[in-house]
Design an enzyme around this catalytic site. Sequence first.
Site, PDB file in Angstrom:
ATOM      1  N   CYS A   1      34.762  42.601  37.830  1.00  0.00           N
ATOM      2  CA  CYS A   1      35.538  43.808  38.166  1.00  0.00           C
ATOM      3  C   CYS A   1      36.103  44.474  36.908  1.00  0.00           C
ATOM      4  O   CYS A   1      35.341  45.035  36.133  1.00  0.00           O
ATOM      5  CB  CYS A   1      36.588  43.463  39.207  1.00  0.00           C
ATOM      6  SG  CYS A   1      37.110  44.912  40.123  1.00  0.00           S
TER       7      CYS A   1
ATOM      8  N   ARG B   1      34.745  53.526  37.037  1.00  0.00           N
ATOM      9  CA  ARG B   1      35.953  52.878  37.566  1.00  0.00           C
ATOM     10  C   ARG B   1      36.322  53.394  38.951  1.00  0.00           C
ATOM     11  O   ARG B   1      36.136  54.569  39.249  1.00  0.00           O
ATOM     12  CB  ARG B   1      37.152  53.144  36.641  1.00  0.00           C
ATOM     13  CG  ARG B   1      37.104  52.404  35.346  1.00  0.00           C
ATOM     14  CD  ARG B   1      38.366  52.685  34.536  1.00  0.00           C
ATOM     15  NE  ARG B   1      39.546  52.080  35.155  1.00  0.00           N
ATOM     16  CZ  ARG B   1      40.791  52.321  34.767  1.00  0.00           C
ATOM     17  NH1 ARG B   1      41.030  53.152  33.780  1.00  0.00           N
ATOM     18  NH2 ARG B   1      41.803  51.732  35.372  1.00  0.00           N
TER      19      ARG B   1
ATOM     20  N   ARG C   1      39.280  47.864  44.530  1.00  0.00           N
ATOM     21  CA  ARG C   1      39.250  49.022  43.595  1.00  0.00           C
ATOM     22  C   ARG C   1      38.166  48.802  42.539  1.00  0.00           C
ATOM     23  O   ARG C   1      38.378  48.882  41.334  1.00  0.00           O
ATOM     24  CB  ARG C   1      40.615  49.222  42.933  1.00  0.00           C
ATOM     25  CG  ARG C   1      41.654  49.765  43.910  1.00  0.00           C
ATOM     26  CD  ARG C   1      42.796  50.482  43.212  1.00  0.00           C
ATOM     27  NE  ARG C   1      43.400  49.676  42.187  1.00  0.00           N
ATOM     28  CZ  ARG C   1      43.568  50.060  40.922  1.00  0.00           C
ATOM     29  NH1 ARG C   1      43.200  51.261  40.530  1.00  0.00           N
ATOM     30  NH2 ARG C   1      44.133  49.274  40.055  1.00  0.00           N
TER      31      ARG C   1
ATOM     32  N   HIS D   1      34.655  40.003  43.146  1.00  0.00           N
ATOM     33  CA  HIS D   1      35.506  38.885  42.695  1.00  0.00           C
ATOM     34  C   HIS D   1      35.058  37.530  43.257  1.00  0.00           C
ATOM     35  O   HIS D   1      35.684  37.024  44.208  1.00  0.00           O
ATOM     36  CB  HIS D   1      36.946  39.123  43.180  1.00  0.00           C
ATOM     37  CG  HIS D   1      37.658  40.225  42.476  1.00  0.00           C
ATOM     38  ND1 HIS D   1      38.417  40.026  41.345  1.00  0.00           N
ATOM     39  CD2 HIS D   1      37.729  41.548  42.746  1.00  0.00           C
ATOM     40  CE1 HIS D   1      38.939  41.170  40.942  1.00  0.00           C
ATOM     41  NE2 HIS D   1      38.529  42.110  41.780  1.00  0.00           N
TER      42      HIS D   1
ATOM     43  N   GLU E   1      35.767  34.732  42.215  1.00  0.00           N
ATOM     44  CA  GLU E   1      36.854  33.744  42.053  1.00  0.00           C
ATOM     45  C   GLU E   1      37.827  33.776  43.238  1.00  0.00           C
ATOM     46  O   GLU E   1      38.674  32.904  43.351  1.00  0.00           O
ATOM     47  CB  GLU E   1      37.584  33.982  40.721  1.00  0.00           C
ATOM     48  CG  GLU E   1      38.573  35.124  40.674  1.00  0.00           C
ATOM     49  CD  GLU E   1      37.933  36.506  40.596  1.00  0.00           C
ATOM     50  OE1 GLU E   1      36.698  36.627  40.704  1.00  0.00           O
ATOM     51  OE2 GLU E   1      38.692  37.489  40.454  1.00  0.00           O
TER      52      GLU E   1
HETATM   53  N1  GLN Z   1      40.431  49.298  39.288  1.00  0.00           N
HETATM   54  C1  GLN Z   1      40.589  48.355  38.226  1.00  0.00           C
HETATM   55  C2  GLN Z   1      40.269  48.991  36.884  1.00  0.00           C
HETATM   56  O1  GLN Z   1      39.719  50.042  36.797  1.00  0.00           O
HETATM   57  C3  GLN Z   1      39.731  47.131  38.448  1.00  0.00           C
HETATM   58  C4  GLN Z   1      40.177  46.403  39.696  1.00  0.00           C
HETATM   59  C5  GLN Z   1      39.895  44.949  39.721  1.00  0.00           C
HETATM   60  O2  GLN Z   1      39.636  44.309  38.706  1.00  0.00           O
HETATM   61  N2  GLN Z   1      39.965  44.399  40.910  1.00  0.00           N
HETATM   62  O3  GLN Z   1      40.540  48.482  35.900  1.00  0.00           O
END
Ligand code: GLN
Length: 190
Positions: free
Chosen positions: A77, A103, A136, A172, A174
């Site tokens: 992420c 992003r 996100r 994710h 993890e």
């Molecule tokens: N939206 C975050 C970013 O742009 C990433 C989100 C996440 O790691 N779950 O940095």
Amino acid sequence: MNIGVLALQGAFAEHLHILEKLGIDTRKVRLPEELNGLDGLIIPGGESTTIGKLSMWYDLGDAIRKFACEKAVWGTCAGMIVMAKDIGMDQPLLGIMDIVAKRNAFGRQVDSFQTDLYVPVLKDGKTKPFPAIFIRAPKLSAAGADTEIIAKLDDGTAVAAQQGKMLVTSFHPELTQDTRFHEYFVNLTK
Ligand code: GLN
């Protein structure tokens, strides 16, 4: 075998927990010298602006770039964003992987979701889906010729890729009980 997790911000404890469950020696990495002797490094999810800025403050930028020339690195992420060469906006990046990431491409926190993802490179990956949690999350909007897309959503959106010993996932692993992505990364470090 010793795998480090960049522990500046974000979900590093969860990665350490899974690695320890797999019997791997681990280390939190906050300073350049803590990379010495590691076989691999995980850059966790969190906030990519914060992880990027803190990496530069602690002089980790060049140290991780050098580390990534030889050793395995996995970004989840925000970690994927920090590893990307290009994200179409100005923020501190390691820029070690030949990908373009966008992003927050799935929307806001409330648009977080979990989906079953078939990832053929994982153990039983063609028949047993991986529970992929997107928070996100970024999308992988482009990848260089040496980079292989290893997972896509049903609509064709690329969400995981590998370039040599470098791995990125938009989601994710993890945060799940499924350890197959961590096992895959452990094998990459060998
Ligand atoms: N939206 C975050 C970013 O742009 C990433 C989100 C996440 O790691 N779950 O940095």
